[in-house]
Structures are given as C-alpha cells and as structure tokens.
Design an enzyme around this catalytic site. Structure first.
Site, short mmCIF file in Angstrom:
data_model
loop_
_atom_site.label_atom_id
_atom_site.label_comp_id
_atom_site.label_asym_id
_atom_site.label_seq_id
_atom_site.Cartn_x
_atom_site.Cartn_y
_atom_site.Cartn_z
N GLU B 11 84.37 50.82 25.76
CA GLU B 11 83.64 50.52 24.52
C GLU B 11 83.89 49.07 24.10
OE1 GLU B 11 84.60 53.42 21.48
OE2 GLU B 11 84.14 55.09 22.81
N SER B 32 84.87 58.93 16.28
CA SER B 32 83.65 59.50 16.84
C SER B 32 84.02 60.68 17.72
CB SER B 32 82.92 58.44 17.66
OG SER B 32 81.87 59.03 18.39
N ASP B 41 79.48 56.12 19.11
CA ASP B 41 80.67 55.37 19.52
C ASP B 41 80.62 53.94 19.01
OD1 ASP B 41 81.89 57.46 20.97
OD2 ASP B 41 80.56 57.09 22.67
N GLU B 54 76.05 55.87 22.12
CA GLU B 54 77.06 56.77 22.67
C GLU B 54 77.38 56.21 24.05
OE1 GLU B 54 77.92 59.22 20.64
OE2 GLU B 54 79.30 60.28 21.98
#
Lengths: 131, 131
Positions: B11, B32, B41, B54
């Site tokens: 991420e 999340s 996310d 996501e």
C-alpha cells in the site's frame, strides 16, 4: 490507558459522529504524524464538502500545534480539495471544531485554550451544517 | 516478512506513486477490513477525481474478493464521491487497476486472474490520465 490508545479512541468517537448522520462518511488515516507525506488524522465527506481534520484530546487547558503540523494539514487538505479543521476536546467538554484562521498564533506555534474553543469553536452540528 | 507487513508495504508503494506525480495525493486508511464502517485501503485525490482503492498483493495466479468486500468498497466510494478501484499486483508484475465492472463474477465471489489483469487492467499512468 496509554495516551496513543486514548487518541485513537477519540478519533473513533469522531468517526461515529459522522457516520451516524447518514449523510457523512469518515475514516481515520493510517500513520498520520509518522508518514513522510503531509497528512491529517481524519478525512470526512458528504460528497459536496471534504473535511481534513487534525483531532486532539487534552487534559490541559491549552493545546499547542507546531507551525509544521499546521502547514502539513493545510497542504494535505489542499491536495484533497478538503477544508482543513482542528478538532479539540478538553476534558469534560464536547468536541469543538476550529478553522485555522481562528487559532492563536504565538511566537513559535499555534495555540487553542478553552476560552478560544468556546468562543470560536463550532459544535459538531454546526460544523456539518450546509454553508 | 508477515503477510500483513507485506500488504502495508505494498500500500505504501502505491502511496509513493501518487505523491511522486506532484498532482495526486494519497493516504492509507486505518483499520480497513476491521472497522465497523465501509472502508477502502487507500484514498487518492487530485481535487478533481477521488479514487477509493482496495489494494491486493498476491503470489497466487488469481485473487478473490467477497461480495461483501466489493459492496463495502462501493458504499465507501459513493459516500466520498470517489471512483471505486481494485489494485492488484501479481508476483513479478506491475500494479494493475481494475474497475468493478471488469471483475469476473463467480457463483460466490469476484475474481481477477493474471490474464484478466493484463487484458482489462490499467497501468498506474493510465489510471491517473485525465478522462
């Protein structure tokens, strides 16, 4: 309770307030304060307005914010097309929301004391009212 | 490395990609998947477009998403006035971004395999191109 946990719980309390309106959504931002990029504690939106919020809980009678902290909040908000707000909760009081122009500028930081929060701060319902 | 850490690092890699453009900002959303409210996310914005993402990393040849997961992403995105996107990174490949309509619906979930990601997925530069 460690102060980090208290801070996270306080942020969650704010998140609930937004979702309970059924019009607003909100989320906590991960790593705020430790990320290498500008950040805020909370992002909220009703699709028409976005709010970038720095949320602080305190047992003291004043809360201080460094110039750097405020500059980062401003930059983050501007990148997200969001309004920058400070949320502050003094012990025994409700959340008050202040815009950056209402913070008291001192020689080396910004400050909010309980009086300022009471006179200039908005309550949650006022914050989310159509403007 | 634990898979949670790998997921967070993945991420963060996406967050860097957005900030490096100088036009986009992005942040990781805390909790999340564990929050009681719909979430994603990552949120990214260039003030004109908001993206709710996501993000999934996988060593397998297919990645699956429950109906619930996709419904939550949709709801979160709609509340934030954001476009819902799936970001998927198969081992040895670059990030690919798929809109929800391009996911393959099975009897009990949604799926993306490497072929689908290659044929339907956008690269990062295509994702952020003006549309």
């Amino acid at each position: 309770m460690p102060s980090k946990t208290k801070g996270i719980n306080a942020e969650r309390e704010l998140i609930h307030l937004f979702w309970q309106t059924n019009e607003w959504a909100a989320c906590r931002i991960a790593g705020s304060g430790s990320s290498q990029y500008p950040s805020a504690d909370i992002l909220a939106s009703n699709t028409k307005r976005n709010l970038a919020i720095e949320a602080k809980l305190t047992k003291d009678s004043s809360k201080y914010f460094s110039y750097e902290e405020i500059a980062q909040l401003k930059e983050f908000a501007s990148k997200f097309g969001a309004e920058p707000w400070i949320a502050v909760k003094f012990k025994g009081e409700n959340w008050k929301f202040l815009c950056l122009e209402d913070l008291q500028q001192t020689s080396n930081n910004f400050a909010i004391n309980q009086d300022l929060a009471k006179t200039k701060g908005l309550g949650f319902d006022e914050l989310i009212k159509e403007i």
